[in-house]
Structure formats: structure tokens, C-alpha cells
Design a protein around this motif. Structure first.
Motif, PDB file in Angstrom:
ATOM      1  N   MET A  97      -5.444  -1.337  -7.356  1.00 58.43           N
ATOM      2  CA  MET A  97      -4.448  -1.391  -5.848  1.00 58.43           C
ATOM      3  C   MET A  97      -5.029  -0.913  -4.708  1.00 58.43           C
ATOM      4  SD  MET A  97      -0.908  -1.947  -4.717  1.00 58.43           S
ATOM      5  CE  MET A  97      -0.479  -2.214  -6.157  1.00 58.43           C
ATOM      6  N   PRO A  98      -4.824  -2.061  -3.869  1.00 56.96           N
ATOM      7  CA  PRO A  98      -5.966  -1.933  -2.487  1.00 56.96           C
ATOM      8  C   PRO A  98      -5.267  -0.567  -1.593  1.00 56.96           C
ATOM      9  CG  PRO A  98      -5.894  -4.344  -2.725  1.00 56.96           C
ATOM     10  CD  PRO A  98      -5.153  -3.574  -3.927  1.00 56.96           C
ATOM     11  N   TYR A  99      -5.479  -0.429  -0.390  1.00 56.70           N
ATOM     12  CA  TYR A  99      -5.514   1.078   0.103  1.00 56.70           C
ATOM     13  C   TYR A  99      -5.495   0.532   1.997  1.00 56.70           C
ATOM     14  CZ  TYR A  99      -4.353   4.409  -3.283  1.00 56.70           C
ATOM     15  OH  TYR A  99      -3.884   4.857  -4.309  1.00 56.70           O
ATOM     16  N   LEU A 100      -4.330   1.059   2.751  1.00 54.18           N
ATOM     17  CA  LEU A 100      -5.023   0.491   3.787  1.00 54.18           C
ATOM     18  C   LEU A 100      -4.870   2.015   4.528  1.00 54.18           C
ATOM     19  CD1 LEU A 100      -2.350  -0.949   6.440  1.00 54.18           C
ATOM     20  CD2 LEU A 100      -2.603   1.712   6.391  1.00 54.18           C
ATOM     21  N   ILE A 101      -5.823   2.821   5.277  1.00 56.12           N
ATOM     22  CA  ILE A 101      -6.655   3.663   5.826  1.00 56.12           C
ATOM     23  C   ILE A 101      -5.896   3.255   7.374  1.00 56.12           C
ATOM     24  CG2 ILE A 101      -7.954   5.907   6.408  1.00 56.12           C
ATOM     25  CD1 ILE A 101      -8.815   4.381   3.642  1.00 56.12           C
TER      26      ILE A 101
ATOM     27  N   LEU B 249      -9.418  -0.243  -3.587  1.00 55.15           N
ATOM     28  CA  LEU B 249     -10.609   0.920  -4.182  1.00 55.15           C
ATOM     29  C   LEU B 249      -8.821   1.300  -4.899  1.00 55.15           C
ATOM     30  CD1 LEU B 249     -11.584   3.532  -1.637  1.00 55.15           C
ATOM     31  CD2 LEU B 249     -13.079   2.272  -3.549  1.00 55.15           C
ATOM     32  N   ASN B 250      -9.353   1.892  -6.302  1.00 50.00           N
ATOM     33  CA  ASN B 250      -7.927   2.027  -7.445  1.00 50.00           C
ATOM     34  C   ASN B 250      -7.292   3.423  -7.077  1.00 50.00           C
ATOM     35  OD1 ASN B 250      -9.235  -0.036  -8.800  1.00 50.00           O
ATOM     36  ND2 ASN B 250     -10.910   1.253  -9.761  1.00 50.00           N
ATOM     37  N   THR B 251      -7.844   4.271  -6.533  1.00 53.23           N
ATOM     38  CA  THR B 251      -7.468   5.744  -6.101  1.00 53.23           C
ATOM     39  C   THR B 251      -7.301   6.263  -4.588  1.00 53.23           C
ATOM     40  OG1 THR B 251      -8.958   6.926  -6.569  1.00 53.23           O
ATOM     41  CG2 THR B 251      -7.996   6.164  -9.091  1.00 53.23           C
ATOM     42  N   ARG B 252      -6.019   6.508  -4.296  1.00 47.10           N
ATOM     43  CA  ARG B 252      -5.555   7.845  -3.619  1.00 47.10           C
ATOM     44  C   ARG B 252      -7.548   8.593  -2.885  1.00 47.10           C
ATOM     45  NH1 ARG B 252      -2.533   9.400   0.541  1.00 47.10           N
ATOM     46  NH2 ARG B 252      -0.545   8.373  -0.078  1.00 47.10           N
TER      47      ARG B 252
ATOM     48  N   ALA C 172     -12.077   9.404   0.133  1.00 43.71           N
ATOM     49  CA  ALA C 172     -13.330   9.788  -0.572  1.00 43.71           C
ATOM     50  C   ALA C 172     -13.912   8.878   0.628  1.00 43.71           C
ATOM     51  CB  ALA C 172     -14.052   9.912  -1.573  1.00 43.71           C
ATOM     52  N   PHE C 173     -13.669   7.313   0.861  1.00 44.99           N
ATOM     53  CA  PHE C 173     -14.306   6.473   1.496  1.00 44.99           C
ATOM     54  C   PHE C 173     -14.119   7.315   2.703  1.00 44.99           C
ATOM     55  CE2 PHE C 173     -13.820   2.846   4.184  1.00 44.99           C
ATOM     56  CZ  PHE C 173     -14.963   1.875   3.844  1.00 44.99           C
TER      57      PHE C 173
ATOM     58  N   ARG D 129      -2.709   4.954   2.536  1.00 38.90           N
ATOM     59  CA  ARG D 129      -1.570   4.708   2.208  1.00 38.90           C
ATOM     60  C   ARG D 129      -1.776   3.316   0.791  1.00 38.90           C
ATOM     61  NH1 ARG D 129       4.143   5.267   4.762  1.00 38.90           N
ATOM     62  NH2 ARG D 129       4.453   4.164   2.820  1.00 38.90           N
ATOM     63  N   ARG D 130      -1.164   2.721  -0.203  1.00 34.25           N
ATOM     64  CA  ARG D 130      -1.058   2.164  -1.107  1.00 34.25           C
ATOM     65  C   ARG D 130      -0.858   1.226  -0.032  1.00 34.25           C
ATOM     66  NH1 ARG D 130      -0.128   2.840  -7.262  1.00 34.25           N
ATOM     67  NH2 ARG D 130      -0.281   1.222  -7.126  1.00 34.25           N
ATOM     68  N   TRP D 131      -1.205  -0.291  -0.061  1.00 34.08           N
ATOM     69  CA  TRP D 131      -0.663  -1.198   0.238  1.00 34.08           C
ATOM     70  C   TRP D 131      -1.093  -3.218  -0.837  1.00 34.08           C
ATOM     71  CZ3 TRP D 131      -4.430  -6.095   1.145  1.00 34.08           C
ATOM     72  CH2 TRP D 131      -4.274  -6.748   1.992  1.00 34.08           C
ATOM     73  N   ARG D 132       0.195  -3.042  -0.789  1.00 32.09           N
ATOM     74  CA  ARG D 132       0.078  -4.519  -1.455  1.00 32.09           C
ATOM     75  C   ARG D 132       0.180  -5.735  -0.796  1.00 32.09           C
ATOM     76  NH1 ARG D 132       5.375  -4.055  -4.373  1.00 32.09           N
ATOM     77  NH2 ARG D 132       6.248  -4.326  -2.628  1.00 32.09           N
ATOM     78  N   LYS D 133      -1.008  -6.527  -1.236  1.00 29.35           N
ATOM     79  CA  LYS D 133      -1.433  -7.966  -1.031  1.00 29.35           C
ATOM     80  C   LYS D 133      -0.383  -8.783  -0.731  1.00 29.35           C
ATOM     81  CE  LYS D 133      -5.225  -9.267  -2.886  1.00 29.35           C
ATOM     82  NZ  LYS D 133      -5.913  -9.533  -3.474  1.00 29.35           N
TER      83      LYS D 133
END
Length: 98
Positions: free
Chosen positions: A1-5, A58-61, A66-67, A85-89
Motif C-alpha cells: 500500500m502506498p504512503y503519503l508523506i 512502500l509496504n509498511t509505515r 525510515a525513508f 499516512r497510508r494512501w489509496r490510489k
């Protein structure tokens, strides 16, 4: 699941953005395989940046944290706040994923 930073610069540390800019670009190039999109948040006149947005695959928070922790801007203590935050495309480049 993608993440928004989303990052928010500390105004008193604005010089770090200029000082570490090339290192930051090198970091993004090194990690381009993870980037769905990224860029600075700008003032309305486009002259000043005060944070950024990263969409990372990335797969996890923990991986997302870390990124952003390894970004030269983070090392330079540029950010006053970082939100992960997790992000849904739903749509990307005109393509619907729903």
C-alpha cells in the motif's frame, strides 16, 4: 500500500533547503524506484517552498518512516513536522484504479 508523506519546514531552518538541495535531489534519484510522485509545496507566487509531499510505494509505515528519516533534509533538521499516512490510489496519471 502506498504512503503519503507530507513535510512542513521549520521557518527558522529555511536555509537548510538551499544548503542540502543537491543532496536531497541525489537521494530522490537513488530512490526513484519507490517514488510515485514527489515535490515541494510552494507559496502562491511559486517563489518559496515550505515543505513537501512524497507518494512512496512502500509496504509498511516503518518503511515510510525510515525513508523520510534518511532524506538529507531530515538530517539537516529542516522539518518542524512530518506526517506519514497510508494512501489509496484512486486515479494516477489519468488511470482509475478503483
Amino acid at each position: 500500500m502506498p504512503y503519503l508523506i507530507e513535510t512542513y519546514d521549520a521557518p527558522e531552518r529555511a536555509h537548510v533547503r538551499h544548503e542540502r538541495y543537491q543532496e536531497h535531489l541525489d537521494f530522490l534519484t537513488e530512490h526513484k524506484h519507490l517514488l510515485l510522485a514527489c515535490g515541494a509545496k510552494l507559496s502562491d507566487d511559486g517563489q518559496a517552498a515550505d515543505g513537501g509531499v512524497y507518494l512512496v510505494d512502500l509496504n509498511t509505515r516503518e518503511e515510510a518512516e525510515a525513508f523520510i528519516a534518511s532524506d538529507p533534509f531530515t538530517h539537516g533538521n529542516l522539518f518542524r513536522e512530518i506526517v506519514v499516512r497510508r494512501w489509496r490510489k484512486a486515479y494516477l496519471d489519468g488511470t482509475c484504479f478503483l
